[in-house]
Design a protein around this motif. Structure first.
Motif, mmCIF file in Angstrom:
data_model
loop_
_atom_site.group_PDB
_atom_site.id
_atom_site.type_symbol
_atom_site.label_atom_id
_atom_site.label_comp_id
_atom_site.label_asym_id
_atom_site.label_seq_id
_atom_site.Cartn_x
_atom_site.Cartn_y
_atom_site.Cartn_z
ATOM 1 N N LYS A 129 29.467 24.130 22.853
ATOM 2 C CA LYS A 129 28.676 23.111 23.530
ATOM 3 C C LYS A 129 28.795 23.130 25.039
ATOM 4 N N ASN A 146 25.076 25.546 20.707
ATOM 5 C CA ASN A 146 25.354 24.151 20.373
ATOM 6 C C ASN A 146 24.798 23.278 21.497
ATOM 7 N N VAL A 199 26.403 20.599 15.711
ATOM 8 C CA VAL A 199 26.511 21.637 14.690
ATOM 9 C C VAL A 199 25.415 21.508 13.639
#
Length: 300
Positions: free
Chosen positions: A144, A175, A209
């Motif tokens: 992320k 992500n 996710v």
């Protein structure tokens, strides 16, 4: 390199969502009059046993990795409750060449960001080449806090191919939790554009996710049915609509622009899903084009 982009399509869908209900119904009726056709361009597809290797770039928790690995295992699982991710994946059997059986292969952890946190396509190529093999798909998954050229602006992931003789292909998925969940993790986050409808609750409790699952599913289907730019697609080869990207925004029956469709809801957690997987997992998978009906197939 074939790029997977939902940006233009989402803009159109969200614009339509702001129209009146009557106008939307008329537009839907017009669209339904014309069947969706993905032309087969006579190229080879990825069929038979295909090994999926995973390159994890950045920090993923063990739970996050298990959610994605379990999804891959679910696609060929023999015994999971209906509706199942395996039933969804079986739609790929209707494309020429028979079934595609995905097997999880090697996993490489690159947790220390050896290429930095701002990646270019050349970095993705380098990472995807860390595993060599025949009849394989190497999947690069970025964490992320990793940015990638074009991420969030025009794409949530992409797939490209090696040499047809090696039957190898490559995927990247990012992500989007911290960067653009309203774009790449919709419908688990309010959309960036259009009406701000309440988001769905993600089935595995991780918006980033669970959004990656949607994009990975999209790219896996596109990869096996159009691995070398001459399989099934509509439009230009360098910006194609493929097996799932042709059905953008559809997750259940009754879907329309801005509304993902009717899906299942867990009575305890309120989480939305449409597919059961292994180890009790639940997932939300996007609709896939069915070549037998020339329509977007949904599990529910």
């Amino acid at each position: 390199m074939t790029r997977f982009s939902r940006f233009a399509t989402l803009l159109i869908l969200l614009a339509l969502a702001s129209l009146s209900a009557a106008t939307t119904r008329k537009l839907k009726a017009l669209v339904q009059q014309q069947p969706l056709i993905l032309k087969y361009h006579n190229g080879p597809l990825l069929k038979g046993k295909i090994t999926v290797n995973l390159i994890w770039y950045g920090k993923f928790t063990p739970i996050q990795r298990s959610i994605i690995v379990d999804f891959l295992l679910s696609l060929n699982a023999a015994r999971t409750p209906a509706p199942s991710a395996a039933t969804w994946w079986k739609t790929t059997e209707k494309y020429k060449g028979g079934s595609c059986d995905l097997v999880v292969g090697k996993q490489i952890l690159e947790e220390n960001y050896p290429l930095g946190k701002n990646l270019k396509d050349s970095h993705l190529l380098s990472l995807s080449s860390k595993v060599n093999g025949l009849s394989s798909i190497n999947v690069v998954l970025t964490a992320k806090d990793v940015t990638v050229d074009g991420f969030c602006m025009s794409r949530c992931g992409t797939h490209w191919s090696g040499q047809p003789r090696t039957r190898s292909a490559y995927i990247w998925v990012g992500n989007s939790e911290l960067q653009c969940p309203g774009y790449c993790a919709w419908p688990f986050h309010q959309p960036i554009y259009g009406p701000q409808t309440p988001p769905l609750v993600s089935p595995n409790g991780d918006v980033g996710v669970d959004g990656m699952i949607i994009n990975l599913a999209t790219l896996l289907a596109g990869t096996v049915t159009n691995p070398f730019k001459n399989g099934y697609f509509q439009g230009p080869a360098n910006a194609p609509l493929e097996a799932v990207s042709a059905c953008t925004g559809v997750f259940g029956s009754g879907a329309y622009p801005g509304y993902p469709g009717r899906v299942l809801t867990d009575k305890t957690t309120g989480a939305s899903y449409n597919a059961h997987g292994v180890h009790g997992r639940r997932y939300l998978v996007p609709a896939m084009w069915d070549p037998e009906t020339s329509a977007c197939y949904t599990l529910v």
